[in-house]
Scaffold this motif. Structure first.
Motif, short mmCIF file in Angstrom:
data_model
loop_
_atom_site.label_atom_id
_atom_site.label_comp_id
_atom_site.label_asym_id
_atom_site.label_seq_id
_atom_site.Cartn_x
_atom_site.Cartn_y
_atom_site.Cartn_z
N ILE A 13 46.62 130.66 22.26
CA ILE A 13 45.61 131.16 21.44
C ILE A 13 44.76 132.36 22.29
O ILE A 13 44.46 133.39 21.89
N LEU A 14 44.66 131.97 23.48
CA LEU A 14 43.91 132.79 24.52
C LEU A 14 44.64 133.56 25.50
O LEU A 14 44.18 134.42 26.03
N GLY A 15 45.87 133.35 25.39
CA GLY A 15 46.55 134.25 26.52
C GLY A 15 46.77 133.61 27.91
O GLY A 15 45.96 132.76 28.27
N ALA A 16 47.73 134.27 28.57
CA ALA A 16 47.85 133.67 30.02
C ALA A 16 46.64 134.17 30.85
O ALA A 16 46.00 135.29 30.54
N GLY A 17 46.00 133.31 31.63
CA GLY A 17 44.88 133.63 32.58
C GLY A 17 43.81 133.34 31.95
O GLY A 17 42.67 133.63 32.63
N TRP A 18 43.73 132.63 30.83
CA TRP A 18 42.55 132.28 30.13
C TRP A 18 41.51 131.45 30.99
O TRP A 18 40.17 131.33 31.06
N GLU A 19 42.03 130.76 32.03
CA GLU A 19 41.24 129.83 33.08
C GLU A 19 40.70 130.59 33.99
O GLU A 19 39.75 129.86 34.78
N GLY A 20 40.96 131.90 34.46
CA GLY A 20 40.68 132.59 35.60
C GLY A 20 40.73 131.54 36.68
O GLY A 20 41.99 131.57 37.19
N ALA A 21 39.67 131.60 37.55
CA ALA A 21 39.80 130.93 39.01
C ALA A 21 39.86 129.38 38.79
O ALA A 21 39.90 128.51 39.49
N GLY A 22 39.31 129.07 37.25
CA GLY A 22 39.16 127.53 37.06
C GLY A 22 40.58 126.94 37.13
O GLY A 22 41.62 127.50 36.92
N ASP A 23 40.53 125.53 36.71
CA ASP A 23 41.51 124.42 36.92
C ASP A 23 41.98 124.47 35.26
O ASP A 23 41.12 123.64 34.49
N ALA A 24 43.13 124.89 34.72
CA ALA A 24 43.45 124.64 33.58
C ALA A 24 43.60 123.21 32.80
O ALA A 24 43.15 122.96 31.83
N THR A 25 44.34 122.44 33.63
CA THR A 25 44.31 121.28 33.22
C THR A 25 42.92 120.25 33.28
O THR A 25 42.95 119.64 32.16
N ARG A 26 42.26 120.54 34.14
CA ARG A 26 40.90 119.93 34.24
C ARG A 26 39.98 120.36 32.87
O ARG A 26 39.45 119.75 32.12
N ALA A 27 40.30 121.68 32.52
CA ALA A 27 39.58 122.36 31.46
C ALA A 27 40.07 121.73 30.19
O ALA A 27 39.08 121.51 29.24
N VAL A 28 41.31 121.69 29.99
CA VAL A 28 41.64 121.09 28.74
C VAL A 28 41.23 119.59 28.63
O VAL A 28 40.92 119.13 27.36
N LEU A 29 41.35 118.76 29.84
CA LEU A 29 40.91 117.59 29.75
C LEU A 29 39.44 117.39 29.30
O LEU A 29 38.74 116.72 28.25
N GLU A 30 38.61 118.31 29.69
CA GLU A 30 37.36 118.28 29.26
C GLU A 30 36.86 118.60 28.10
O GLU A 30 35.92 118.06 27.41
N ALA A 31 37.56 119.72 27.49
CA ALA A 31 37.63 120.04 26.05
C ALA A 31 37.87 118.73 25.08
O ALA A 31 37.12 118.56 24.17
N ASN A 32 38.97 117.94 25.52
CA ASN A 32 39.38 116.95 24.69
C ASN A 32 38.19 115.83 24.76
O ASN A 32 38.02 115.24 23.86
N VAL A 33 37.66 115.55 26.08
CA VAL A 33 36.91 114.50 26.05
C VAL A 33 35.56 114.88 25.42
O VAL A 33 34.88 114.11 24.65
N TRP A 34 35.26 116.15 25.64
CA TRP A 34 33.98 116.67 24.78
C TRP A 34 34.10 116.45 23.04
O TRP A 34 33.21 116.08 22.40
N MET A 35 35.22 116.66 22.59
CA MET A 35 35.59 116.61 21.13
C MET A 35 35.48 115.16 21.01
O MET A 35 35.16 114.75 20.00
N THR A 36 36.05 114.27 21.58
CA THR A 36 36.25 112.69 21.35
C THR A 36 34.90 112.28 21.47
O THR A 36 34.52 111.65 20.59
N ALA A 37 33.87 112.48 22.42
CA ALA A 37 32.65 112.13 22.42
C ALA A 37 31.84 112.72 21.32
O ALA A 37 30.85 111.85 20.76
#
Length: 124
Positions: A13-37
């Motif tokens: 959806i966002l293309g390569a490099g969407w995470e910038g300097a962030g941790d992509a795996t953690r970011a996906v986890l946080e998004a899933n946690v947020w939607m679950t919550a």
């Protein structure tokens, strides 16, 4: 925790490099946690609108804004220069909110008393 999105979803959806300097795996986890919550309901397969929203949430998480610390709201601030005096009054009910603690609370919500139910979503 329900898995609404994967790293591959966000990459597509966002293309390569969407995470910038962030941790992509953690970011996906946080998004899933947020939607679950938040109790987002999804079918099998997950609706494209939910996947799209999840991608943007993951991008926010990679920028450390999804679960960011939030300072209390200042109602009134008084500063006096001579003999140095400082006073700060915060809005009623306004408190410091630690982002990491909110993430932990959202992860544990299904296991806490009155935390709600969880359901499985199978990825296609």
């Amino acid at each position: 925790m329900t898995t609404y999105i994967t790293r591959a979803d966000v990459d597509s959806i966002l293309g390569a490099g969407w995470e910038g300097a962030g941790d992509a795996t953690r970011a996906v986890l946080e998004a899933n946690v947020w939607m679950t919550a938040k109790g987002v309901k999804a079918s099998d397969p997950v609706e494209s609108d939910i996947v799209q929203a999840g991608a943007y949430l993951a991008q926010m998480a990679a920028l450390n804004t999804l679960y960011a610390d939030v300072d209390p709201i200042v109602k009134r601030e008084r500063v006096k220069a001579d003999t140095v005096e400082s006073e700060t009054e915060y809005m009623d009910g306004s408190t410091l909110s630690n982002g990491r603690l909110r993430l932990i609370n959202d992860l544990l919500r299904p296991y806490l008393p009155g935390g709600g139910s969880t359901f499985a979503v199978r990825r296609a």
